[in-house]
Design a protein around this motif. Structure first.
Motif, mmCIF file in Angstrom:
data_model
loop_
_atom_site.group_PDB
_atom_site.id
_atom_site.type_symbol
_atom_site.label_atom_id
_atom_site.label_comp_id
_atom_site.label_asym_id
_atom_site.label_seq_id
_atom_site.Cartn_x
_atom_site.Cartn_y
_atom_site.Cartn_z
ATOM 1 N N VAL A 67 41.849 -4.771 -25.617
ATOM 2 C CA VAL A 67 41.575 -6.387 -25.515
ATOM 3 C C VAL A 67 42.787 -6.844 -24.827
ATOM 4 N N GLU A 82 44.307 -10.929 -23.445
ATOM 5 C CA GLU A 82 44.020 -12.450 -23.529
ATOM 6 C C GLU A 82 44.253 -12.939 -22.087
ATOM 7 N N PHE A 85 39.305 -13.744 -23.641
ATOM 8 C CA PHE A 85 39.556 -12.462 -23.779
ATOM 9 C C PHE A 85 38.964 -11.561 -22.748
ATOM 10 N N ASP A 114 40.516 -16.901 -31.628
ATOM 11 C CA ASP A 114 41.704 -15.914 -31.918
ATOM 12 C C ASP A 114 41.039 -14.510 -31.728
ATOM 13 N N LYS A 115 41.544 -13.417 -31.721
ATOM 14 C CA LYS A 115 41.196 -11.969 -31.835
ATOM 15 C C LYS A 115 40.361 -11.783 -33.025
ATOM 16 N N ARG A 116 40.484 -12.531 -34.214
ATOM 17 C CA ARG A 116 39.575 -12.209 -35.286
ATOM 18 C C ARG A 116 38.230 -12.589 -34.976
ATOM 19 N N LEU A 133 36.827 -12.962 -32.207
ATOM 20 C CA LEU A 133 36.335 -11.945 -30.987
ATOM 21 C C LEU A 133 35.849 -10.604 -31.818
ATOM 22 N N LYS A 134 36.794 -9.972 -32.518
ATOM 23 C CA LYS A 134 36.483 -8.974 -33.307
ATOM 24 C C LYS A 134 34.874 -8.970 -33.963
#
Length: 89
Positions: free
Chosen positions: A11, A13, A21, A76-78, A80-81
């Protein structure tokens, strides 16, 4: 491994005003992952089954037949996950 790690190679950014992302799917699992994503997400537009404009839980993203996906406007990535886990389960 969980579903996200099984299907996602990396992944990255994006830079710029609209945060996004880039998700690269694992080569050996990309066809399976693309099928799962297309089954669950709502297709807005498809260009020759090579590029797909999709939405899932109010998140818009573009999925490419090469195994790359670009998610826009996530915090944020959280977040996205979580979206990826829901799509790939």
């Amino acid at each position: 491994m969980n579903a996200v790690e099984d299907y996602v190679a990396r992944v990255e950014e994006t830079c710029g005003q609209d945060r996004g992302f880039v998700v690269i799917l694992r080569y050996n699992k990309k066809d399976e992952a693309i099928a799962k994503i297309l089954e669950k997400a709502k297709m807005e537009k498809s260009i020759s089954r090579i590029v797909f404009e999709l939405t899932f839980k109010n998140v818009s993203f573009r999925l490419y037949g090469t195994g790359k996906a670009i998610f826009r406007n996530l915090k944020d990535k959280r977040e996205l996950k979580k979206v990826l886990a829901d799509l790939l389960l």
